[in-house]
Motif scaffolding. Structure first.
Motif, short mmCIF file in Angstrom:
data_model
loop_
_atom_site.label_atom_id
_atom_site.label_comp_id
_atom_site.label_asym_id
_atom_site.label_seq_id
_atom_site.Cartn_x
_atom_site.Cartn_y
_atom_site.Cartn_z
N THR A 1 34.99 -6.52 17.13
CA THR A 1 35.40 -7.88 16.75
C THR A 1 36.38 -7.89 15.59
O THR A 1 36.78 -8.96 15.14
CB THR A 1 34.18 -8.73 16.37
OG1 THR A 1 33.57 -8.15 15.22
CG2 THR A 1 33.20 -8.83 17.52
N LEU A 2 36.74 -6.73 15.10
CA LEU A 2 37.65 -6.61 13.95
C LEU A 2 37.13 -7.38 12.74
O LEU A 2 37.89 -7.95 11.97
CB LEU A 2 39.05 -7.09 14.33
CG LEU A 2 39.71 -6.31 15.47
CD1 LEU A 2 41.01 -6.97 15.88
CD2 LEU A 2 39.93 -4.87 15.09
N GLY A 3 35.82 -7.43 12.59
CA GLY A 3 35.21 -8.06 11.44
C GLY A 3 35.04 -9.57 11.52
O GLY A 3 34.61 -10.19 10.56
N VAL A 4 35.39 -10.16 12.65
CA VAL A 4 35.23 -11.62 12.80
C VAL A 4 33.74 -11.92 12.94
O VAL A 4 33.09 -11.42 13.86
CB VAL A 4 36.01 -12.15 14.02
CG1 VAL A 4 35.77 -13.64 14.21
CG2 VAL A 4 37.48 -11.84 13.88
N PRO A 5 33.19 -12.72 12.03
CA PRO A 5 31.75 -12.98 12.09
C PRO A 5 31.36 -13.86 13.27
O PRO A 5 32.18 -14.64 13.77
CB PRO A 5 31.47 -13.71 10.76
CG PRO A 5 32.78 -14.28 10.35
CD PRO A 5 33.85 -13.38 10.92
N PHE A 6 30.15 -13.71 13.71
CA PHE A 6 29.54 -14.53 14.77
C PHE A 6 30.18 -14.33 16.14
O PHE A 6 30.02 -15.16 17.02
CB PHE A 6 29.55 -16.02 14.40
CG PHE A 6 28.98 -16.29 13.04
CD1 PHE A 6 27.65 -16.05 12.77
CD2 PHE A 6 29.79 -16.75 12.02
CE1 PHE A 6 27.11 -16.28 11.51
CE2 PHE A 6 29.27 -17.00 10.76
CZ PHE A 6 27.93 -16.76 10.50
N VAL A 7 30.93 -13.27 16.34
CA VAL A 7 31.51 -12.98 17.64
C VAL A 7 30.79 -11.75 18.20
O VAL A 7 30.71 -10.72 17.53
CB VAL A 7 33.03 -12.71 17.56
CG1 VAL A 7 33.57 -12.29 18.91
CG2 VAL A 7 33.75 -13.94 17.05
N ASP A 8 30.27 -11.89 19.40
CA ASP A 8 29.58 -10.78 20.05
C ASP A 8 30.61 -9.74 20.50
O ASP A 8 31.55 -10.08 21.23
CB ASP A 8 28.81 -11.31 21.27
CG ASP A 8 28.01 -10.26 21.98
OD1 ASP A 8 28.07 -9.07 21.61
OD2 ASP A 8 27.30 -10.62 22.95
N PRO A 9 30.47 -8.48 20.07
CA PRO A 9 31.44 -7.45 20.47
C PRO A 9 31.60 -7.32 21.97
O PRO A 9 32.66 -6.96 22.47
CB PRO A 9 30.88 -6.17 19.86
CG PRO A 9 29.99 -6.61 18.76
CD PRO A 9 29.45 -7.95 19.18
N LEU A 10 30.52 -7.61 22.72
CA LEU A 10 30.62 -7.49 24.17
C LEU A 10 31.58 -8.52 24.77
O LEU A 10 32.11 -8.31 25.85
CB LEU A 10 29.23 -7.63 24.80
CG LEU A 10 28.24 -6.51 24.43
CD1 LEU A 10 26.89 -6.76 25.07
CD2 LEU A 10 28.78 -5.15 24.81
N LEU A 11 31.82 -9.63 24.04
CA LEU A 11 32.77 -10.63 24.53
C LEU A 11 34.21 -10.12 24.49
O LEU A 11 35.04 -10.55 25.29
CB LEU A 11 32.67 -11.92 23.71
CG LEU A 11 31.39 -12.73 23.87
CD1 LEU A 11 31.37 -13.89 22.90
CD2 LEU A 11 31.26 -13.23 25.30
#
Length: 90
Positions: A24-34
């Motif tokens: 997610t490049l450090g973006v909070p609240f984003v699921d890496p699987l997305l």
């Protein structure tokens, strides 16, 4: 293209993790699987996978179920994470 020199790239072993789980490049609240699908379909990402001539047999990825992968085992790694289409360019 005769030569390719990657400058200022993420670590090669990190690319293996990106293919497996996303980043997610450090973006909070984003699921890496997305974002994993984007990481897997970017053709340039496969150029950044570790080279077996350089990394040898050193284990680069260790999974929770005790599987390990070196640069020599990238083809099997890609198959095991469900990315068999990624095997062809390798």
């Amino acid at each position: 293209m005769k030569h390719f020199v990657a400058l200022f790239t993420p670590t090669h072993s990190r690319q293996m993790v990106n293919f497996a789980s996303g980043n997610t490049l450090g973006v909070p609240f984003v699921d890496p699987l997305l974002v994993r699908g984007e990481k897997r379909t970017s053709k340039s990402k496969s150029l950044l996978l570790p080279n077996a001539k350089i990394f040898g047999e050193r284990k680069l990825v260790m999974t929770p179920n005790a599987a390990t992968y070196s640069a020599h085992e990238i083809t099997q790694f890609l198959k095991n994470i469900g990315l068999s289409k990624g095997v062809y360019p390798r």
